[in-house]
Design a protein around this motif. Sequence first.
Motif, PDB file in Angstrom:
ATOM      1  N   ASN A  54      10.357  43.429  10.114  1.00 38.07           N
ATOM      2  CA  ASN A  54       9.247  43.119  11.018  1.00 38.07           C
ATOM      3  C   ASN A  54       7.973  42.683  10.294  1.00 38.07           C
ATOM      4  OD1 ASN A  54      10.218  43.851  13.831  1.00 38.07           O
ATOM      5  ND2 ASN A  54      10.841  45.626  12.616  1.00 38.07           N
ATOM      6  N   ARG A  55       8.063  42.386   8.996  1.00 37.52           N
ATOM      7  CA  ARG A  55       6.906  41.903   8.255  1.00 37.52           C
ATOM      8  C   ARG A  55       7.095  40.417   7.971  1.00 37.52           C
ATOM      9  NH1 ARG A  55       2.832  44.348   5.563  1.00 37.52           N
ATOM     10  NH2 ARG A  55       3.737  46.380   5.954  1.00 37.52           N
ATOM     11  N   LYS A  70       0.104  39.210   8.125  1.00 40.40           N
ATOM     12  CA  LYS A  70      -0.049  39.825   9.440  1.00 40.40           C
ATOM     13  C   LYS A  70       1.268  40.480   9.850  1.00 40.40           C
ATOM     14  CE  LYS A  70      -1.490  38.765  14.162  1.00 40.40           C
ATOM     15  NZ  LYS A  70      -1.902  37.700  15.089  1.00 40.40           N
ATOM     16  N   GLU A  71       1.190  41.740  10.353  1.00 40.29           N
ATOM     17  CA  GLU A  71       2.402  42.442  10.772  1.00 40.29           C
ATOM     18  C   GLU A  71       2.719  42.108  12.218  1.00 40.29           C
ATOM     19  OE1 GLU A  71       2.347  46.585  10.037  1.00 40.29           O
ATOM     20  OE2 GLU A  71       1.873  46.372   7.916  1.00 40.29           O
ATOM     21  N   PHE A 114      14.290  45.999  16.185  1.00 39.24           N
ATOM     22  CA  PHE A 114      14.680  47.178  15.423  1.00 39.24           C
ATOM     23  C   PHE A 114      15.875  46.842  14.534  1.00 39.24           C
ATOM     24  CE2 PHE A 114      12.371  49.280  18.836  1.00 39.24           C
ATOM     25  CZ  PHE A 114      11.715  50.295  18.148  1.00 39.24           C
ATOM     26  N   TYR A 115      15.930  47.513  13.412  1.00 40.29           N
ATOM     27  CA  TYR A 115      17.067  47.349  12.516  1.00 40.29           C
ATOM     28  C   TYR A 115      18.234  48.180  13.038  1.00 40.29           C
ATOM     29  CZ  TYR A 115      20.078  47.913   8.432  1.00 40.29           C
ATOM     30  OH  TYR A 115      21.145  47.949   7.586  1.00 40.29           O
ATOM     31  N   GLY A 116      19.392  47.532  13.182  1.00 42.10           N
ATOM     32  CA  GLY A 116      20.586  48.246  13.624  1.00 42.10           C
ATOM     33  C   GLY A 116      20.359  48.966  14.947  1.00 42.10           C
ATOM     34  N   GLY A 117      20.807  50.240  14.986  1.00 44.64           N
ATOM     35  CA  GLY A 117      20.610  51.031  16.204  1.00 44.64           C
ATOM     36  C   GLY A 117      19.466  52.005  16.095  1.00 44.64           C
TER      37      GLY A 117
END
Length: 809
Positions: free
Chosen positions: A420-421, A451-452, A457-460
């Motif tokens: 997410n970066r 900027k973030e 989401f990663y995986g579950g």
Amino acid sequence: MRSLLLLCMAFLMLLPNEPVFGQNFPENEIVVIQGKKFVMHQVRTGETVYSLTKKYGVSQPELEKNNPGINKGLTIGQVLKIPYTEGIDLQNLSTDQKGAPAGFIKYKIESRKETAYSIAKKFGITVEEFYAYNPTVRKIRKRTKLNIPYWEEAEEKKAEPEALTEKPGYGWQIIIHQVVSGETLYSLAKKYGTTEQDIIDLNPEAKQLKTGMTLKIESSASGVGEILPQPVEKDGNRNYIEHIIESGETMWGTTRKYNISEEELKALNPILNTGFPAGAVIKIPVAETNKPLAKPVNEEAFEQHLVKKGETLYGLSKQYNISIPDIKKYNPILDRRNLVSGESILIPNKPSTIFAKPDSDNIEIVDVDSAKLLEEYYAVELPVEIPESCVPDLSVPYSGKTYNVALFLPFYYEANDTLNREDLVIDETTLFTSEEAKVAQDTTIELEERKELFKQFYGGSENFVRFYEGVLLAIDSLHNVGFNVKLNVFDTQRNPDSIRQYFQANEFFQTDLIIGPIFPNVQKEIAAYAAKNRIPIVSPLASQTAITRSNSHYFQVNPSRDYLIHQTAEMVAEEHFNSNFIIVKTSDYSRTTEGQLVELLREKFFNSGLLSSNEGVNFTIYDFENEGAFGLRRIMSKNKENVVYIPSENEGELSVAISNVNNLSSEYSITLIGSNRYPNYSSIQLEQFHNLKLKYIAPYYTDYSNQQTINFIEKYKANFGTEPDNFSFQGYDVTLYFLTALITYGNDFAGCLPYMHSFQMQGNYHFQKLTQFGGYMNEGVSVISYTRDYQVERKRVKGQPRLIMASDN
């Protein structure tokens, strides 16, 4: 010579206490041994030490004195020396039990699928007889050679076409039928109320049916009324019930279920000295009482029924037009044992007055939740003796203790951070006007180079974030009522190495409760640490039981698949014992969990005495894989509920089979038995589940109508800006339940959980010890039922009953 003589004497002394199969002893012959008269008696099926003392008028100590070792149990074929009592008429003594077999049939086990139960069933003998005449057999292996006993009486009846032979111990008959011209497997199955597959199971040669062939066909006795298991006669001053051992049951589980020691159970049932064979009928002692098994909150809601000898749950279900699960619901002890003659049980009255309209027009009728009102109206409480250590002392003021909770969840923080970066190239023209841009060229302005942005989401890991949010709200609830809880959160990822650094730190020893990790491979080391340091550890989501079986401080919230299968079989046997049951075979289901359910159902229906009877269940296996959908209509019933089970977890197979069964739902009443995975199959239309009245066992189901659930949802949305999901509910339920137990009873709360009342939004926890030296698994499950008016209903199957302190009256 003297040594040889001593050896012979020793042999002769041992001889009367060993099984002697195949010998024919003169019935009730008196012999004289060292000047004393004895009756030589060969033990028969069903005889006990007690029955022999009554039959021959001799005391038990005297019988044991002359036959050392029989206090450990009798063996079929064993020869006993029974002291002769003057005046006993030996010629007229009852000889109801079987004597020695007329001979033996040699049989070699053909398949690994065979069991002692199935072989005994095939040859019309009991499991006890199977083991008695094959004493060296402990495990059923392919190509093992067996001795199958038969008796002359049965052989004589075989010579007569359509003769009846009673099947020992099960209330069944074996019909010997000689095939005549024009008969088919289908016509024979219809004639005798059985299935084609059951005929083939007993007569493999019947696959090629020929005129003149002699077949063995199972059929229930006419006028079926005595359904197994039954209460048995009193033995002295004790009262007993019968229990049929089912596949998967263990000695320890049975002793726990009936609160009896292993030694006492073996003393009453000698067959258990050599194993715990499925299919055996054993005696269980129970306390005699004429008091109701539970106390109703409203006396007028129930009537009391005094159980008579021979009455069964099946019979009472028909008599009062009430389901067996409902009888158990209002008499919770029946969830653990059968009926006992002489006891009183609660039968609910019809709620004719509860919704009566008021007489006065001035009274305002308030719209109430009728289901909730009925639940309270028919509430029952189970009187119990609560141990002193499990009675909370409410007079003691709050101590101000801080409870340290360690939460291990796979957040994958670094992976999520990377995902997410995003590096951005700043276009200045989007930030300034043309004039401002000119100024900026001459001015040093520090612009944000990075900027973030949250993308996904990663995986579950999103599921575990939702779980964490539920945990936070549970702790907040406890803070609001004055309890101090310190939460330490650790990111486990999915690697055991990632958490070792946390629990090996010195300060971790101060932890009072561990929740997580999620995955069993990550739990192993920390579970061992928790056991060593007596810290309760909760597995909130995993359903594997390996650690639960060996760790006494481990609590498994999600029931195992094996347990869900057994509960499904129990539910089907209780609710559909008078149905047309159809197994739709889409592929080979042997050695699968789904195949296990098929065998459990066959076993339960057989043990009940209702399999393939007119008043019972027809059991058909339909080969959908080879025959397609064209023959389904032929095996459907217009008179009985058609209960369909498809033993597969392959979504493609299920989708095709369910679609074809659904095509018949407008002509026949059909109930589809499934699993809690069914709602997740996207390729199956929801409408089909409602048409087929899908029914399954589920460990979780959120009650959105409950006010506490509604309050949680509102609080969750206010704090996190979104709706909670199943993981959110689970995080809240698990945390609040175990922290309540910890605060109320201390770290050793396990023994007090049966006495703790706590609301869970997704279910009703009911933790039971899984093995003698292991941990605890939640056995609280529900029946989920889809209706044809597009409703989804939940009905409690098993959960924590409402307990009250038992009175002395």
